[in-house]
Design an enzyme around this catalytic site. Structure first.
Site, PDB file in Angstrom:
ATOM      1  N   GLU A  63       0.824  -1.206   0.000  1.00 27.34           N
ATOM      2  CA  GLU A  63       0.000   0.000   0.000  1.00 27.34           C
ATOM      3  C   GLU A  63       0.861   1.260   0.000  1.00 27.34           C
ATOM      4  OE1 GLU A  63      -2.265  -3.159   2.374  1.00 27.34           O
ATOM      5  OE2 GLU A  63      -0.209  -2.480   2.104  1.00 27.34           O
ATOM      6  N   ARG A 267       8.142 -13.667   2.402  1.00 30.44           N
ATOM      7  CA  ARG A 267       7.406 -12.408   2.579  1.00 30.44           C
ATOM      8  C   ARG A 267       7.896 -11.670   3.815  1.00 30.44           C
ATOM      9  NH1 ARG A 267       4.576  -8.601  -0.227  1.00 30.44           N
ATOM     10  NH2 ARG A 267       3.010  -7.600   1.064  1.00 30.44           N
ATOM     11  N   GLY A 308      14.300  -4.488   1.055  1.00 27.27           N
ATOM     12  CA  GLY A 308      14.590  -3.483   0.039  1.00 27.27           C
ATOM     13  C   GLY A 308      15.391  -3.969  -1.142  1.00 27.27           C
ATOM     14  N   GLU A 309      15.495  -5.292  -1.342  1.00 30.01           N
ATOM     15  CA  GLU A 309      16.293  -5.798  -2.450  1.00 30.01           C
ATOM     16  C   GLU A 309      15.487  -6.618  -3.459  1.00 30.01           C
ATOM     17  OE1 GLU A 309      20.867  -6.159  -1.580  1.00 30.01           O
ATOM     18  OE2 GLU A 309      19.805  -7.759  -0.518  1.00 30.01           O
ATOM     19  N   ASN A 333       1.137  -8.910  -5.160  1.00 30.19           N
ATOM     20  CA  ASN A 333       1.132  -8.114  -6.380  1.00 30.19           C
ATOM     21  C   ASN A 333       2.219  -8.571  -7.374  1.00 30.19           C
ATOM     22  OD1 ASN A 333       1.283  -6.088  -8.259  1.00 30.19           O
ATOM     23  ND2 ASN A 333       1.666  -4.452  -6.802  1.00 30.19           N
ATOM     24  N   PRO A 334       1.824  -8.993  -8.591  1.00 26.84           N
ATOM     25  CA  PRO A 334       2.826  -9.415  -9.579  1.00 26.84           C
ATOM     26  C   PRO A 334       3.286  -8.286 -10.504  1.00 26.84           C
ATOM     27  CG  PRO A 334       0.658  -9.944 -10.399  1.00 26.84           C
ATOM     28  CD  PRO A 334       0.448  -9.248  -9.063  1.00 26.84           C
ATOM     29  N   GLU A 336       5.370  -5.713 -10.087  1.00 21.77           N
ATOM     30  CA  GLU A 336       6.801  -5.385 -10.097  1.00 21.77           C
ATOM     31  C   GLU A 336       7.606  -6.364 -10.952  1.00 21.77           C
ATOM     32  OE1 GLU A 336       7.886  -5.071  -5.996  1.00 21.77           O
ATOM     33  OE2 GLU A 336       7.174  -3.001  -5.828  1.00 21.77           O
TER      34      GLU A 336
END
Length: 427
Positions: A63, A267, A308-309, A333-334, A336
């Site tokens: 989000e 995750r 963050g990687e 979410n795919p 990215e």
């Protein structure tokens, strides 16, 4: 005001000491930042900038990142922005990517005194909340101060709609205090309107407009060199139960695809040691990114357990299985990996992102698998057919690109509130 809301407001006030205890317990579990625990009680850790300010809130990573383009547009308009989220992972990511003119704070727990403290300091002219964040004390506090509240990227799943229908007065009382609800889809808009939202528009999904996660080109080149010539696939944002299936796939394919490297990005990164242990117990050699170890020729499973990687690992792998789809989580979410050139695999559980998966699947950029056996067949086929993998990746990227434009529609819809803020007006 419905009696249940009155009860909720009273109970959250009376049980404030218990909330403090809960926060300290979460801190000991590693789920709260000890140095910023005061923010969860509404104490600011930054000075309020001068001028007009917008409060933008996203619950966690997805989000919050989806709101970044909106935050950038607001700061370009000369407005200051305070961005809040509720998880340590989202805080770590967002701090690196906020534009000048925006700051991050942890969102205060929905306790009346904490919310008042937060609003007394930041004094926002407008509040934007992402998706389905509806906290009663926060909603009422904003309404009492005549601060417009807008839901952006709004979602109302059929499951949530069915639950809220059992409490129509409560959800109606809350939604009627939203000045505007901007829904992702027409289905979301219909559900929000039926539950009592007075003004609903369809703006689309902001996640389609989010830039892909960044990565240091030097690190990408270095790791690409280390794994050059090896077949590679990535399981991203995995949950307990899914890693066993992924490890089983690696074992099934290892002989057919020599030197196969399976990358698993849980995750929740703190599960890295657990995932590595699962691989070791299966007779595979595993290493963890969080330990500063790079994959070598003997590494079977590389656990990407850092924050963050993901932009790095999406760039390293041409095939990505999205987690939360084999287990009944609802699917992550795919977008990215699609933007970064990956062919997408997913399980049957995609109810949290149905529109996205349907669009990519219809374009033949994604393939659904049901279990470890069908996953093994799909991964093997893609590893052995580079042309098919490229075609799927291109189709996925095109499908995502075609669904963009939500940021422009969102900014057009909230323009009247921005004008009010700049004029110093209140609703």
């Amino acid at each position: 005001m419905p009696i249940l809301i009155k009860t909720y407001r009273t109970v959250t006030s009376v049980l404030e000491p218990a909330v403090i205890g809960l926060l300290y317990w979460r801190q000991r579990q590693g789920r709260e930042d000890r140095t910023r625990l005061g923010e969860r009680r509404g104490y600011p850790s930054r000075q309020r900038p001068k001028g007009h300010l917008i409060w933008v809130h996203g619950a966690s990573i997805g989000e919050t990142l989806s709101l970044l383009p909106v935050v950038e547009r607001l700061t370009q308009r000369g407005l200051s922005v305070v961005v809040t989220s509720g998880t340590r992972t989202s805080a770590a990511l967002i701090a690196r990517r906020l534009p000048p003119g925006a700051v991050h704070q942890f969102v205060p727990v929905d306790v009346p005194r904490y919310i008042r403290r937060f609003l007394d300091h930041w004094r926002p002219d407008l509040a934007l909340v992402a998706e389905s964040e509806i906290w009663p004390n926060t909603v009422f506090a904003l309404d009492e101060r005549h601060i417009p509240l807008v839901m952006v990227n709004g979602r109302m799943s059929d499951r949530s709609f069915q639950r809220w229908q059992k409490l129509p007065r409560i959800i109606g009382t809350l939604l009627e205090r939203f000045a505007l609800c901007l829904a992702q889809t027409s289905d979301d808009a219909v559900r929000l309107a039926r539950l009592g939202a007075p003004r609903v528009l369809v703006s689309g999904n902001l996640k389609f407009d989010s830039p892909p996660p960044p990565a240091d080109p030097r690190v990408v080149a270095h790791l690409s060199g280390l794994i050059a010539g090896r077949p590679v696939w990535l399981a991203a944002s995995t949950h307990p139960g899914e890693e066993n299936a992924i490890i089983a796939v690696h074992r099934a394919l290892a002989q057919r695809h020599p030197h196969l490297l399976t990358i698993i990005a849980p995750r929740h990164p703190h599960r890295g040691p657990e995932v590595a242990a699962l691989a070791e117990r299966a007779g595979l050699r595993a290493s963890q990114r969080s330990n500063g170890i790079h994959p070598d020729r003997a590494t079977d499973v590389y656990v990407a357990d850092t924050v963050g990687e993901m932009g790095l690992f999406f760039r390293l792998s041409p095939i990505v299985l999205m987690g939360g789809t084999l287990a009944p989580i609802g699917g992550h979410n795919p977008i990215e990996p699609a933007k970064l050139g990956a062919a997408i695999l997913h399980g049957p559980h995609v109810h949290s992102a149905t529109e996205i998966y349907e669009a990519i699947g219809k374009a033949r950029g994604a393939l659904m698998v049901k279990d470890s056996a069908s996953l093994a067949r799909a991964v093997s086929e893609l590893l052995g057919n580079a042309a098919l993998t490229r075609d799927m990746a291109r189709a996925a990227a095109d499908a995502v690109q075609a669904l963009g434009g939500a940021v422009d529609r969102t900014m057009q819809s909230i323009e009247p509130f921005i004008v009010q803020a700049k004029l110093g007006a209140r609703r």
